[in-house]
Write a protein that holds these residues in place. Structure first.
Motif, PDB file in Angstrom:
ATOM      1  N   GLU A  92     -23.714 -10.857 -13.227  1.00 17.16           N
ATOM      2  CA  GLU A  92     -23.831  -9.737 -12.518  1.00 17.16           C
ATOM      3  C   GLU A  92     -22.987  -8.784 -13.009  1.00 17.16           C
ATOM      4  O   GLU A  92     -22.236  -8.855 -13.903  1.00 17.16           O
ATOM      5  N   HIS A  93     -23.657  -7.528 -12.060  1.00 21.40           N
ATOM      6  CA  HIS A  93     -22.633  -6.275 -12.643  1.00 21.40           C
ATOM      7  C   HIS A  93     -23.044  -5.257 -11.613  1.00 21.40           C
ATOM      8  O   HIS A  93     -23.960  -5.492 -10.817  1.00 21.40           O
ATOM      9  N   ASN A  94     -22.286  -4.151 -11.656  1.00 21.67           N
ATOM     10  CA  ASN A  94     -22.508  -3.187 -10.524  1.00 21.67           C
ATOM     11  C   ASN A  94     -23.682  -2.368 -10.801  1.00 21.67           C
ATOM     12  O   ASN A  94     -24.348  -1.696  -9.903  1.00 21.67           O
ATOM     13  N   LEU A  95     -24.175  -2.515 -12.097  1.00 21.03           N
ATOM     14  CA  LEU A  95     -25.313  -1.650 -12.402  1.00 21.03           C
ATOM     15  C   LEU A  95     -26.452  -2.703 -12.683  1.00 21.03           C
ATOM     16  O   LEU A  95     -26.355  -3.925 -13.431  1.00 21.03           O
ATOM     17  N   PRO A  98     -17.316  -1.294   1.322  1.00 20.15           N
ATOM     18  CA  PRO A  98     -17.873  -2.564   0.641  1.00 20.15           C
ATOM     19  C   PRO A  98     -18.574  -2.392  -0.861  1.00 20.15           C
ATOM     20  O   PRO A  98     -19.095  -1.111  -1.024  1.00 20.15           O
ATOM     21  N   GLN A  99     -18.230  -3.117  -1.653  1.00 18.64           N
ATOM     22  CA  GLN A  99     -18.885  -3.029  -3.148  1.00 18.64           C
ATOM     23  C   GLN A  99     -20.075  -3.803  -3.304  1.00 18.64           C
ATOM     24  O   GLN A  99     -20.054  -4.971  -2.810  1.00 18.64           O
ATOM     25  N   LYS A 100     -20.975  -3.107  -3.899  1.00 25.19           N
ATOM     26  CA  LYS A 100     -22.239  -4.143  -4.145  1.00 25.19           C
ATOM     27  C   LYS A 100     -22.370  -4.538  -5.440  1.00 25.19           C
ATOM     28  O   LYS A 100     -22.073  -3.580  -6.363  1.00 25.19           O
ATOM     29  N   MET A 101     -22.653  -5.665  -6.011  1.00 26.39           N
ATOM     30  CA  MET A 101     -23.183  -6.338  -7.323  1.00 26.39           C
ATOM     31  C   MET A 101     -24.365  -6.447  -7.302  1.00 26.39           C
ATOM     32  O   MET A 101     -25.013  -7.293  -6.448  1.00 26.39           O
ATOM     33  N   ALA A 102     -24.997  -6.210  -8.490  1.00 29.78           N
ATOM     34  CA  ALA A 102     -26.160  -6.690  -8.872  1.00 29.78           C
ATOM     35  C   ALA A 102     -26.404  -7.967  -9.716  1.00 29.78           C
ATOM     36  O   ALA A 102     -25.536  -8.395 -10.509  1.00 29.78           O
TER      37      ALA A 102
END
Length: 228
Positions: free
Chosen positions: A51-54, A104-108
């Motif tokens: 997982e990564h933010n991008l 809220p932070q999203k992660m891919a």
């Protein structure tokens, strides 16, 4: 014909038929059979995930893991049956917030699954070791292991169940001074599911499998036989 004569003939006929009816009969019983065996094959599934933010970076990480996996198993690749590693998944998850006004932070999250079967269990531990080195996720359970000729084993167990039913019929018939005759009807009970007698020993990700364990495949029938 006078009624007295008719009654006499009917009484004689009844006296003749009653012993025959007493001798004729049926017996219903069951039979059981089982076959013990050790699995010789396995279904395996491994998942690479990152997982990564991008999203692009998460996918790159998974691609790198898969490239390392393919390279590490190249010596075994032609012995892996029904091999597939095309199952790719990419989604976004939202991380829990610590404070009410926090954004809220999203992660891919990217993942790719590898699945195949092996008919040589000597390959099992080398493959598990490579998966552990790369951090691939996997699970081994009772359903992971099977025998390459389970249909043949099922027939053996069923044949034993039928023979057991016939043997019981012959025993019952002897006690009645009769003989076991033709089968009136027979039904097969259950689906002959294999019963694990011992689970595969692999208690953590770092463990190798030291023993697959034995299984017992059971079958039963219900049958009705004529008694002669």
């Amino acid at each position: 014909m006078p009624n007295a004569i008719k009654k006499h003939l009917l009484a004689g006929l009844a006296a003749t038929l009653i012993p025959l009816a007493a001798q004729a009969g049926e017996v219903s019983l069951s039979g059981e059979g089982s076959v013990k065996y050790t699995p010789d094959s396995a279904r395996l599934q491994f998942t690479a995930s990152a997982e990564h933010n991008l999203p692009a970076r998460a996918s790159e990480k998974v691609n790198d893991m898969m490239a390392q996996w393919r390279d590490s198993i190249s010596a075994y690749r032609d012995r892996l049956n029904d091999y597939s590693d095309a199952n790719v998944n990419l989604y976004t998850r939202t991380l829990p917030v610590q404070e009410r006004d926090q954004e809220p932070q999203k992660m891919a999250v990217a993942s790719q699954t590898v699945s195949f079967t092996i008919d040589d269990l000597s390959l099992l531990n080398p493959l598990l070791e490579q998966a552990q080195k790369l951090g691939l996720d996997y699970h081994l359970g009772a359903g992971s292991f099977y025998h390459s000729d389970e249909s043949g084993l099922q027939k053996q167990a069923l044949a034993q169940a039928i023979a057991d039913a016939k043997s019981r019929c012959e025993f019952v018939a002897r006690q009645l001074d009769q003989s076991c005759g033709d089968v009136v009807n027979i039904s097969v009970n259950g689906g002959h599911r294999p019963v694990p007698m011992m689970m595969a020993e692999a208690k953590s990700r770092a463990d190798v499998v030291s023993s697959v364990g034995d299984r017992e495949l059971q079958a039963s029938v219900s049958a009705t036989f004529e008694l002669d």
